[in-house]
Design a protein around this motif. Sequence first.
Motif, mmCIF file in Angstrom:
data_model
loop_
_atom_site.group_PDB
_atom_site.id
_atom_site.type_symbol
_atom_site.label_atom_id
_atom_site.label_comp_id
_atom_site.label_asym_id
_atom_site.label_seq_id
_atom_site.Cartn_x
_atom_site.Cartn_y
_atom_site.Cartn_z
ATOM 1 N N ALA A 201 0.877 -1.458 0.239
ATOM 2 C CA ALA A 201 -0.062 0.011 -0.078
ATOM 3 C C ALA A 201 0.796 1.182 -0.002
ATOM 4 O O ALA A 201 0.733 2.075 -0.642
ATOM 5 N N LEU A 202 1.937 1.130 0.769
ATOM 6 C CA LEU A 202 2.757 2.273 0.602
ATOM 7 C C LEU A 202 3.705 2.483 -0.505
ATOM 8 O O LEU A 202 3.850 3.538 -0.933
ATOM 9 N N ARG A 203 3.900 1.504 -1.031
ATOM 10 C CA ARG A 203 4.627 1.538 -2.438
ATOM 11 C C ARG A 203 3.560 2.238 -3.438
ATOM 12 O O ARG A 203 4.178 3.005 -4.194
ATOM 13 N N SER A 204 2.541 1.774 -3.347
ATOM 14 C CA SER A 204 1.258 2.454 -4.290
ATOM 15 C C SER A 204 1.028 3.778 -4.186
ATOM 16 O O SER A 204 1.241 4.387 -5.335
ATOM 17 N N VAL A 205 1.027 4.352 -3.115
ATOM 18 C CA VAL A 205 1.274 5.653 -2.832
ATOM 19 C C VAL A 205 2.433 6.409 -3.328
ATOM 20 O O VAL A 205 2.455 7.459 -4.044
ATOM 21 N N GLN A 206 3.642 5.730 -3.057
ATOM 22 C CA GLN A 206 4.876 6.547 -3.599
ATOM 23 C C GLN A 206 4.908 6.275 -5.175
ATOM 24 O O GLN A 206 5.439 7.344 -5.700
ATOM 25 N N LEU A 207 4.562 5.272 -5.585
ATOM 26 C CA LEU A 207 4.368 5.461 -7.083
ATOM 27 C C LEU A 207 3.400 6.292 -7.847
ATOM 28 O O LEU A 207 4.005 7.052 -8.814
ATOM 29 N N PHE A 208 2.356 6.525 -7.320
ATOM 30 C CA PHE A 208 1.518 7.510 -7.573
ATOM 31 C C PHE A 208 2.026 8.982 -7.588
ATOM 32 O O PHE A 208 1.957 9.674 -8.580
ATOM 33 N N GLU A 209 2.558 9.262 -6.409
ATOM 34 C CA GLU A 209 3.098 10.543 -6.179
ATOM 35 C C GLU A 209 4.405 10.761 -7.070
ATOM 36 O O GLU A 209 4.577 11.727 -7.569
ATOM 37 N N ARG A 210 5.291 9.819 -6.979
ATOM 38 C CA ARG A 210 6.443 10.094 -7.908
ATOM 39 C C ARG A 210 5.981 10.259 -9.713
ATOM 40 O O ARG A 210 6.733 10.887 -10.213
ATOM 41 N N GLY A 211 4.919 9.430 -9.839
ATOM 42 C CA GLY A 211 4.472 9.546 -11.074
ATOM 43 C C GLY A 211 3.995 10.748 -11.429
ATOM 44 O O GLY A 211 4.343 11.394 -12.688
#
Length: 439
Positions: free
Chosen positions: A384-394
Amino acid sequence: MSEGRNWMPFTANRLVNGRGDHRVVASAKGPYYTMADGKTVFDTLSGLWCTPLGHGNPRIADALRQQAETLDFAPGFQMTHAPAVSLAARIADMAPEGLEHVFFANSGSEAVDTALKIAIGFHKLKGEGGRFRLIGRERGYHGVGFGGMSVGGIVPNRKMFATVMVPGVDHIRHPYDHTHVAFSKGQPEWGAHLADDLERLVALHDASTIAAVIVEPVQGSTGVLVPPVGYLQKLREICTKHGILLIFDEVITGFGRMGENFASQRFGVTPDMITFAKAVTNGIIPMGGVIATSEIYKTFMNGPDAAIEFAHGYTYSGHPMAAAVAHTVLDIMEEEGTNAAVRALEPILEEQIHALQDLKSVKDLRNIGLTAAIELNPLSDKSALRSVQLFERGLEEGVLLRVTGDTISFGPPFISTPDQIRGMIAQVRKVIISCEKDF
């Protein structure tokens, strides 16, 4: 943002409310969004699979305005109007042969619930009222109505509402097995035999109790699960053998995403009903519907002439403004040859997405039509944390990503250029590498 006033769907509301203007969309043009903080990002999923012509098309805006000035609303009960009548005929002409009647709804969820009710009613009118069971598929997504949620097979969407699911529903296995089909380009060669799982449910419940099977030709919301070669054909054969209706949920794949009007035409399999929504109006105004065979339609057209044949419908079924927009969208698709454009972009997306196989966190890559998915190795306690980071860094890299669990899904606009597809994947590579450092 005024925290909590806008309760957002399928959203981590507390997180988003604290993220500021870079989570607020301000405008859109072509295949790009502009955020409230001024950042421009590429729309990697065509909104939510629904804006294949991009954003801000002036012809669509003009159609909306002109229809609003002519006929902004008309009741759909006991009367109709020209835009809906002509649109139904047009969509039927685009559909596989034999699917000739269109019942309008306003979303994919409504279209699915409509199709399920048609299936139950069809068998009852034929004197087979014992056919009440509905069969979905694991990892399937069919919207959030009670019917669609029940036949759907995505666990997080179901668990809160388990006590109020529609009774008599069961699920066949999905056709994805990483050990056999990882890194497939297009349809996997392995897996057609998994359609035989329907025979297991026929043996368990008896065919005389089963009304319909509903599947997405390509399972989109669960991460682009592509049907194996021959799989859909086997489902069709089994349904035909046992008198079971086959419904294709083409809310995502309809109107060009597979390089054909409908995925059923791409795969050479004709169902008894097709549900559609999303791209039919380019996401500009809600519309959905069901395309059904003449046999189904004529079965309902019995009884006294004054009787209502099907006690179902919505206030906004066949809304004149939605119908006008749909006509314009289909005009543009026809004039610009978007089916051919998708077929031309498909090998470019395939080449680019599979070039990511060298990344250490990538578990699988898959694609078909103008869709693709990157599946990352799962993180038991940090996905879940990685999903947030992927979205934000995208967002930081200029791409608006659709991340669900360990999967990034792609369905770029049909109007994308080859360079934009290449740029999208290059930016995604940077995003994944950046996140690899943290996990």
